[in-house]
Design a protein around this motif. Structure first.
Motif, mmCIF file in Angstrom:
data_model
loop_
_atom_site.group_PDB
_atom_site.id
_atom_site.type_symbol
_atom_site.label_atom_id
_atom_site.label_comp_id
_atom_site.label_asym_id
_atom_site.label_seq_id
_atom_site.Cartn_x
_atom_site.Cartn_y
_atom_site.Cartn_z
ATOM 1 N N PHE A 279 80.391 -10.541 47.858
ATOM 2 C CA PHE A 279 79.671 -11.671 49.106
ATOM 3 C C PHE A 279 79.799 -10.493 50.951
ATOM 4 N N PHE A 282 76.060 -10.358 50.810
ATOM 5 C CA PHE A 282 74.869 -11.769 50.961
ATOM 6 C C PHE A 282 75.384 -11.952 51.986
ATOM 7 N N MET A 283 76.747 -12.034 52.665
ATOM 8 C CA MET A 283 77.151 -13.075 53.328
ATOM 9 C C MET A 283 75.881 -12.113 55.554
ATOM 10 N N TRP A 286 72.526 -12.709 54.554
ATOM 11 C CA TRP A 286 72.598 -15.021 54.511
ATOM 12 C C TRP A 286 72.209 -15.187 56.197
ATOM 13 N N TYR A 287 73.246 -14.049 56.844
ATOM 14 C CA TYR A 287 73.907 -15.383 58.336
ATOM 15 C C TYR A 287 72.660 -14.471 59.056
ATOM 16 N N MET A 324 96.080 -14.628 38.097
ATOM 17 C CA MET A 324 96.914 -14.272 39.799
ATOM 18 C C MET A 324 98.049 -14.404 39.077
ATOM 19 N N LYS A 325 98.293 -15.498 37.796
ATOM 20 C CA LYS A 325 100.146 -15.418 37.946
ATOM 21 C C LYS A 325 101.011 -14.052 36.807
ATOM 22 N N HIS A 409 108.431 0.118 34.065
ATOM 23 C CA HIS A 409 108.985 -1.246 33.545
ATOM 24 C C HIS A 409 108.050 -0.989 34.771
ATOM 25 N N HIS B 42 115.694 -0.812 38.234
ATOM 26 C CA HIS B 42 115.256 -1.359 36.960
ATOM 27 C C HIS B 42 115.974 -2.129 36.233
ATOM 28 N N GLY B 43 115.390 -2.971 35.911
ATOM 29 C CA GLY B 43 116.141 -3.843 34.775
ATOM 30 C C GLY B 43 117.260 -4.540 34.897
ATOM 31 N N HIS B 46 117.297 -8.699 35.388
ATOM 32 C CA HIS B 46 117.013 -8.691 33.320
ATOM 33 C C HIS B 46 118.877 -9.289 32.813
ATOM 34 N N THR B 57 105.252 -19.417 44.198
ATOM 35 C CA THR B 57 104.255 -20.134 44.105
ATOM 36 C C THR B 57 104.209 -20.772 45.120
ATOM 37 N N PHE B 60 101.814 -19.361 47.019
ATOM 38 C CA PHE B 60 100.196 -19.568 46.509
ATOM 39 C C PHE B 60 100.178 -21.042 47.400
ATOM 40 N N PRO B 90 72.408 -24.184 59.490
ATOM 41 C CA PRO B 90 72.530 -25.277 59.244
ATOM 42 C C PRO B 90 73.886 -25.827 59.857
ATOM 43 N N ALA B 93 77.705 -24.277 57.357
ATOM 44 C CA ALA B 93 77.160 -23.174 57.055
ATOM 45 C C ALA B 93 78.675 -22.386 56.310
ATOM 46 N N LEU B 94 78.503 -23.136 55.225
ATOM 47 C CA LEU B 94 79.664 -22.481 54.197
ATOM 48 C C LEU B 94 79.670 -20.591 54.527
ATOM 49 N N PRO B 95 78.455 -20.076 53.877
ATOM 50 C CA PRO B 95 79.667 -18.744 54.047
ATOM 51 C C PRO B 95 79.356 -18.363 54.700
ATOM 52 N N ALA B 96 79.160 -18.244 55.909
ATOM 53 C CA ALA B 96 79.933 -18.055 57.282
ATOM 54 C C ALA B 96 81.303 -17.892 58.142
ATOM 55 N N ILE B 98 83.706 -18.674 54.898
ATOM 56 C CA ILE B 98 84.687 -18.226 54.393
ATOM 57 C C ILE B 98 85.899 -16.908 55.017
ATOM 58 N N PRO B 99 85.167 -15.847 55.712
ATOM 59 C CA PRO B 99 85.915 -15.493 56.129
ATOM 60 C C PRO B 99 86.936 -15.802 56.837
#
Lengths: 410, 174
Positions: A279, A282-283, A286-287, A324-325, A409, B42-43, B46, B57, B60, B90, B93-96, B98-99
């Motif tokens: 990326f 590419f970016m 592109w830029y 990911m998980k 482990h 360790h362990g 468990h 989670t 995320f 444009p 400008a999605l690619p720009a 993304i960072p």
């Protein structure tokens, strides 16, 4: 407990069948493209002939295979140098993947000796100002882009890579019969040399000469680590598949989900690293939108847009979401499926580096590509497994760090 | 918290002894309130039968929130609310972007996970620490048992701890 891998006739038969299927696909592809390029020029000036199709697609797979071998040696060196212990049981598999290097180097040497005019535009008569094909931009690069320099670097790389492979092979085989801390220290010295040589010399100049110079007007400072990251993910996927296959056949009794988890982690992490480099390259282009730089992506997005986007989907979105998980990295069947997709995805990525430049405007991906990939992948795996069957001690059970690997482990 | 509970504390000087004690406590049906160790053993999780953390989670979800926030703010500002012509580039400008989307994903998930972690551990600025034994951050390991409601358990657990090799057993109100 089986500690020497036996390359069974069934496994051999399976790979030979794969090779034959690949050849059949290749033959069908040749028949379908028999008239390719005949009748001359499309709107790009020259049409790709059947010869170009064959050379471009086979070269793609050979280069991919070579870099998988290089990254296998590199990873073995990096973990050894960092005093890693978990990989000791599977280090012979890494070395066996490196065992394909003599074969891929032989094929590369044939390509450079016989087909260099087909692959490298700069080998044509471009540097003579009186010539009709004089190219002022390339003429200014003639100190680097000339056949003499190319061969010196290529032979140096071949010798260094083969030398490192045989040093590793000798060291680990000696460690099996007569283990000592002295030998282990020696392996760390080899590892230190390998890291420098493979990453700094082989990767940099190899990728410039053999992949980037196919489009000699264009350059990118990110290209060499982009290429190495691409091959590294493929290497970890193959490593996972071979380890899974060995586990399924009751080899490597102490390799458990913790070790497989670590390999899957590398697949996940290097996939993201690949995306980062891909990326960034590419970016920035592109830029900035400078024509001499955007030409690279123009060629890929016009005619090869599907290959361009599918490789992003297979190499980033799929492993990113699926691996990911923590739990999913420990489900070996899931990781196996992802590994197959990643190998295909990075083959597409190598395809995108090479073929759109040689077969402009699309049509480069056909049964010739698939056949070349299936046939050569079978040969590469056949060689890797043959190498693996030569090791007396598959799991390196006498290595000083083996206990650390047994007790791994996470 | 204002309420105090009564705990029986068994001190160990070895992590392997502690692991064995946890296992036999499970087998004989004695409920362990908490284990304290100076380093990750360790362990242990468990053997204690702890459910895996859900912090990932949460991470995320926080990350996805950051991604959507960055994307929607930039898309709204640059493409919808105030589209500006910069050299014919444009406006969408999605690619720009993304960072920046990546940065906000990392920021939201990192900050969100730290706050979630503090919340889950019941930590906040100015919290008074409840220290069972200062040696637990140095060289000792402890198992604690909640004995606030049940006094006849005490002697049974004390005996159990002594059998398992605890170097010290005492009661503590926390």
């Amino acid at each position: 407990m089986k500690n020497t891998y036996i390359f069974t006739p069934e496994a051999k038969g399976f790979l030979i069948k794969g090779f034959i299927v690949g050849l059949i696909l290749l033959a069908i592809g040749i028949a379908m493209n028999w008239n390719a390029g005949v009748g001359g020029g499309d709107h790009h000036g020259h049409a790709a002939t059947l010869r170009t199709h064959l050379i471009a697609n086979i070269y793609t797979v050979v280069l991919y295979g070579f870099w998988i071998g290089v990254t296998a040696l590199f990873f073995l060196s990096a973990t050894t140098l960092a005093l890693g212990g978990w990989h000791i049981q599977i280090q012979k598999v890494l070395l066996a993947i490196g065992g394909t290097l003599p074969f891929s180097i032989l094929l590369l040497a044939i390509f450079f000796a016989v087909f260099n005019h087909d692959l490298f535009h700069w080998t044509h008569d471009l540097y003579d100002p009186n010539s009709a094909t004089y190219d002022a931009i390339l003429a200014s690069k003639r100190d680097y882009l000339n056949m003499g320099r190319f061969w010196v670097f290529a032979i140096a790389i071949f010798v260094l890579v083969l030398g490192l492979y045989f040093l590793w092979n000798k060291n680990l085989n000696e460690m099996d019969t007569n283990p000592s801390v002295k030998l282990f220290d020696k392996s760390r010295a080899i590892a230190a040399a390998s890291i420098f040589i493979l990453a700094m010399l082989v990767n940099t100049f190899g990728s410039w000469d053999w992949a980037m110079s196919i489009q000699p007007h264009w350059y990118s400072t990110m290209f060499s680590w982009y290429l190495m990251a691409s091959a590294a993910v493929g290497m970890f996927s193959i490593l996972f598949i071979i380890v899974f296959y060995l586990k399924k056949n009751d080899y490597l009794p102490h390799v458990n989900e913790n070790h497989q988890h670590d390999v899957a982690k590398y697949m996940f992490a290097i996939s993201i690293f690949w995306t980062y480099v891909w990326f960034s390259q590419f970016m920035l282009i592109w830029y900035a939108n400078i024509p001499e730089e955007t030409i690279y992506f123009t060629k890929r997005l016009h005619g090869y847009a599907f290959m361009f986007y599918i490789s992003l989907a297979l190499n980033f979105i799929l492993p990113f979401l699926a691996l990911m998980k923590r739990d999913s990295k420990r489900k070996s069947k899931l990781v196996l499926t992802i590994a197959v997709f990643i190998i295909i995805g990075h083959w597409f990525d190598f395809f995108n580096m090479i073929v759109p430049e040689l077969i402009e405007g699309g049509g480069g991906f056909n049964l010739i590509s698939v056949g070349a990939f299936v046939a050569l992948a079978s040969v590469f795996i056949y060689i890797a497994l043959t190498t693996l069957s030569k090791y007396k001690d598959l799991s390196s059970s006498t290595h000083p760090y083996i206990k650390e690997s047994y007790g791994h482990h996470i | 918290m204002s309420t105090t509970n009564k705990f029986l504390v068994g001190m160990f000087d070895d992590d392997q002894t502690l692991l064995k004690a946890v296992e036999s406590a499970k087998n004989s049906g004695i409920e362990i309130a908490e284990a304290f160790t100076p380093f990750p053993v360790h362990g242990l999780e468990h053997k204690m039968g702890l459910r895996p953390t859900k912090l990932h989670t949460a991470g995320f979800v926080f990350g996805a929130t950051g991604l959507v926030t960055a994307f929607s703010l930039m898309a709204f500002a640059n493409a919808v609310n105030y589209p500006t012509n910069y050299g014919g580039k444009p406006t969408f400008a999605l690619p720009a972007w993304i960072p920046i989307m990546f940065e906000l994903t990392v920021l939201f998930s990192a900050v969100g996970m730290v706050i979630s972690f503090y919340y889950l551990c019941n930590l906040y600025p100015g919290k008074q620490p409840k220290i069972i034994d200062p040696r637990l951050t140095d060289n000792m390991f402890a198992l604690t048992f909640d004995i606030s409601g049940d006094n006849e358990q005490t002697s049974k657990i004390t005996e159990f701890l002594n059998n398992e090799g605890a170097v010290e057993v005492f009661e503590k109100d926390i």
